[in-house]
Write a protein that holds these residues in place. Structure first.
Motif, PDB file in Angstrom:
ATOM      1  N   MET A  84     -16.321  -6.638   2.660  1.00 40.75           N
ATOM      2  CA  MET A  84     -16.743  -5.249   2.394  1.00 40.75           C
ATOM      3  C   MET A  84     -18.017  -5.253   2.204  1.00 40.75           C
ATOM      4  SD  MET A  84     -13.690  -3.587  -0.396  1.00 40.75           S
ATOM      5  CE  MET A  84     -14.055  -4.656  -1.564  1.00 40.75           C
ATOM      6  N   ASN A  85     -18.768  -4.910   3.291  1.00 42.79           N
ATOM      7  CA  ASN A  85     -20.151  -4.611   3.439  1.00 42.79           C
ATOM      8  C   ASN A  85     -20.616  -3.033   3.241  1.00 42.79           C
ATOM      9  OD1 ASN A  85     -20.546  -7.385   3.532  1.00 42.79           O
ATOM     10  ND2 ASN A  85     -20.508  -7.125   5.891  1.00 42.79           N
ATOM     11  N   SER A  86     -21.793  -2.902   2.783  1.00 44.13           N
ATOM     12  CA  SER A  86     -22.374  -1.594   2.924  1.00 44.13           C
ATOM     13  C   SER A  86     -21.648  -0.712   1.959  1.00 44.13           C
ATOM     14  CB  SER A  86     -22.490  -0.985   4.043  1.00 44.13           C
ATOM     15  OG  SER A  86     -23.435  -1.630   5.088  1.00 44.13           O
ATOM     16  N   LEU A  87     -21.124  -1.090   0.754  1.00 42.38           N
ATOM     17  CA  LEU A  87     -20.340  -0.190   0.043  1.00 42.38           C
ATOM     18  C   LEU A  87     -20.773   1.049  -0.396  1.00 42.38           C
ATOM     19  CD1 LEU A  87     -18.745  -3.509  -1.891  1.00 42.38           C
ATOM     20  CD2 LEU A  87     -17.321  -1.633  -0.583  1.00 42.38           C
ATOM     21  N   LYS A  88     -19.872   1.869  -0.514  1.00 42.76           N
ATOM     22  CA  LYS A  88     -20.439   3.467  -0.941  1.00 42.76           C
ATOM     23  C   LYS A  88     -19.463   3.555  -2.263  1.00 42.76           C
ATOM     24  CE  LYS A  88     -20.794   4.684   3.828  1.00 42.76           C
ATOM     25  NZ  LYS A  88     -20.169   5.694   4.967  1.00 42.76           N
ATOM     26  N   PRO A  89     -20.138   4.797  -2.863  1.00 43.28           N
ATOM     27  CA  PRO A  89     -19.298   5.193  -4.252  1.00 43.28           C
ATOM     28  C   PRO A  89     -17.885   5.396  -3.644  1.00 43.28           C
ATOM     29  CG  PRO A  89     -21.471   5.799  -4.467  1.00 43.28           C
ATOM     30  CD  PRO A  89     -21.383   4.970  -3.057  1.00 43.28           C
ATOM     31  N   GLU A  90     -17.728   6.205  -2.802  1.00 41.44           N
ATOM     32  CA  GLU A  90     -16.400   6.495  -2.432  1.00 41.44           C
ATOM     33  C   GLU A  90     -15.395   5.352  -2.033  1.00 41.44           C
ATOM     34  OE1 GLU A  90     -19.285   7.616  -0.925  1.00 41.44           O
ATOM     35  OE2 GLU A  90     -19.340   8.076   1.079  1.00 41.44           O
ATOM     36  N   ASP A  91     -16.021   4.213  -1.874  1.00 39.88           N
ATOM     37  CA  ASP A  91     -14.856   2.981  -1.643  1.00 39.88           C
ATOM     38  C   ASP A  91     -14.250   2.719  -3.170  1.00 39.88           C
ATOM     39  OD1 ASP A  91     -17.349   1.685   0.615  1.00 39.88           O
ATOM     40  OD2 ASP A  91     -15.599   2.528   1.130  1.00 39.88           O
ATOM     41  N   THR A  92     -14.807   3.239  -4.078  1.00 37.28           N
ATOM     42  CA  THR A  92     -14.324   3.059  -5.552  1.00 37.28           C
ATOM     43  C   THR A  92     -12.739   3.316  -5.630  1.00 37.28           C
ATOM     44  OG1 THR A  92     -16.323   3.275  -6.637  1.00 37.28           O
ATOM     45  CG2 THR A  92     -14.435   3.569  -7.810  1.00 37.28           C
ATOM     46  N   ALA A  93     -12.060   2.201  -5.946  1.00 41.14           N
ATOM     47  CA  ALA A  93     -10.420   2.164  -5.735  1.00 41.14           C
ATOM     48  C   ALA A  93      -9.704   0.947  -6.391  1.00 41.14           C
ATOM     49  CB  ALA A  93     -10.064   2.814  -4.583  1.00 41.14           C
ATOM     50  N   THR A  94      -8.649   1.103  -6.511  1.00 39.96           N
ATOM     51  CA  THR A  94      -7.806  -0.319  -6.693  1.00 39.96           C
ATOM     52  C   THR A  94      -7.168  -0.743  -5.403  1.00 39.96           C
ATOM     53  OG1 THR A  94      -7.190   0.428  -9.128  1.00 39.96           O
ATOM     54  CG2 THR A  94      -5.957  -1.254  -7.810  1.00 39.96           C
ATOM     55  N   TYR A  95      -7.409  -1.773  -4.931  1.00 34.15           N
ATOM     56  CA  TYR A  95      -7.339  -2.253  -3.863  1.00 34.15           C
ATOM     57  C   TYR A  95      -6.221  -3.085  -3.957  1.00 34.15           C
ATOM     58  CZ  TYR A  95     -11.415  -0.407  -1.672  1.00 34.15           C
ATOM     59  OH  TYR A  95     -12.524   0.237  -1.358  1.00 34.15           O
ATOM     60  N   TYR A  96      -4.972  -2.885  -3.130  1.00 32.12           N
ATOM     61  CA  TYR A  96      -3.724  -3.689  -3.131  1.00 32.12           C
ATOM     62  C   TYR A  96      -3.552  -4.263  -1.703  1.00 32.12           C
ATOM     63  CZ  TYR A  96      -2.650  -0.578  -6.822  1.00 32.12           C
ATOM     64  OH  TYR A  96      -2.817   0.214  -8.053  1.00 32.12           O
ATOM     65  N   CYS A  97      -3.144  -5.421  -2.053  1.00 29.88           N
ATOM     66  CA  CYS A  97      -2.582  -6.430  -0.809  1.00 29.88           C
ATOM     67  C   CYS A  97      -1.150  -6.076  -0.392  1.00 29.88           C
ATOM     68  CB  CYS A  97      -3.118  -7.959  -1.037  1.00 29.88           C
ATOM     69  SG  CYS A  97      -2.593  -8.923   0.281  1.00 29.88           S
ATOM     70  N   ASN A  98      -0.818  -6.044   0.725  1.00 32.52           N
ATOM     71  CA  ASN A  98       0.462  -6.148   1.361  1.00 32.52           C
ATOM     72  C   ASN A  98       0.915  -7.032   2.348  1.00 32.52           C
ATOM     73  OD1 ASN A  98       2.315  -4.416   3.786  1.00 32.52           O
ATOM     74  ND2 ASN A  98       3.204  -4.184   1.695  1.00 32.52           N
ATOM     75  N   ALA A  99       1.893  -7.640   2.175  1.00 33.00           N
ATOM     76  CA  ALA A  99       2.705  -8.749   3.218  1.00 33.00           C
ATOM     77  C   ALA A  99       3.906  -8.146   3.781  1.00 33.00           C
ATOM     78  CB  ALA A  99       2.409  -9.909   2.742  1.00 33.00           C
ATOM     79  N   VAL A 100       4.182  -8.477   4.949  1.00 36.10           N
ATOM     80  CA  VAL A 100       5.565  -8.102   5.642  1.00 36.10           C
ATOM     81  C   VAL A 100       5.759  -9.287   6.452  1.00 36.10           C
ATOM     82  CG1 VAL A 100       6.634  -6.456   7.060  1.00 36.10           C
ATOM     83  CG2 VAL A 100       4.965  -5.557   5.606  1.00 36.10           C
ATOM     84  N   GLY A 101       7.169  -9.621   6.221  1.00 42.20           N
ATOM     85  CA  GLY A 101       7.546 -10.502   6.765  1.00 42.20           C
ATOM     86  C   GLY A 101       9.086 -11.029   6.438  1.00 42.20           C
TER      87      GLY A 101
END
Length: 122
Positions: A84-101
């Motif tokens: 994640m580059n050039s981050l902005k305040p609106e990128d503030t969040a909890t980030y979740y990973c998801n996997a399907v298989g």
């Protein structure tokens, strides 16, 4: 059982960069898709970026992150990264990973990580 372990979140100033990692482990036969979602307070969870395994045959990004975020993977480690580059305040969040298989007995799985917080200060 399939588990996802995320790392790399934190606090960064606007314009800065972070790299998130998500490692999948357990009884994995095949992963077809891994991706990142995020959820800000009071908002719905949204797709950030996703990649089809094993060869990054296709990727998908939210319009709001195109050109700034890049998803990549390490097939041997069943790991996906989000640069994640050039981050902005609106990128503030909890980030979740998801996997399907599919697991070793060919049962489908759709698994989420515990989430990693990203805070971008202005």
């Amino acid at each position: 059982q399939v588990q996802l372990v995320e790392s790399g979140g934190g606090l960064v100033q606007a314009g800065g960069s972070l790299r998130l990692s998500c490692a999948a482990s357990g009884s994995i036969f095949r992963i077809t898709t891994m991706g990142w979602f995020r959820q800000a307070p009071g908002k719905q969870r949204e797709l950030v970026a996703a990649a089809v395994f094993p060869g990054l045959q296709s990727t998908d990004y939210a319009d709001s992150v195109k050109g700034r975020f890049t998803i990549s993977r390490d097939n041997a480690k069943n790991t996906v990264y989000l640069q994640m580059n050039s981050l902005k305040p609106e990128d503030t969040a909890t980030y979740y990973c998801n996997a399907v298989g599919q697991d070793y007995v060919r049962r489908p799985f759709d698994t989420w990580g515990q989430g990693t917080p990203v805070t971008v200060s202005s």
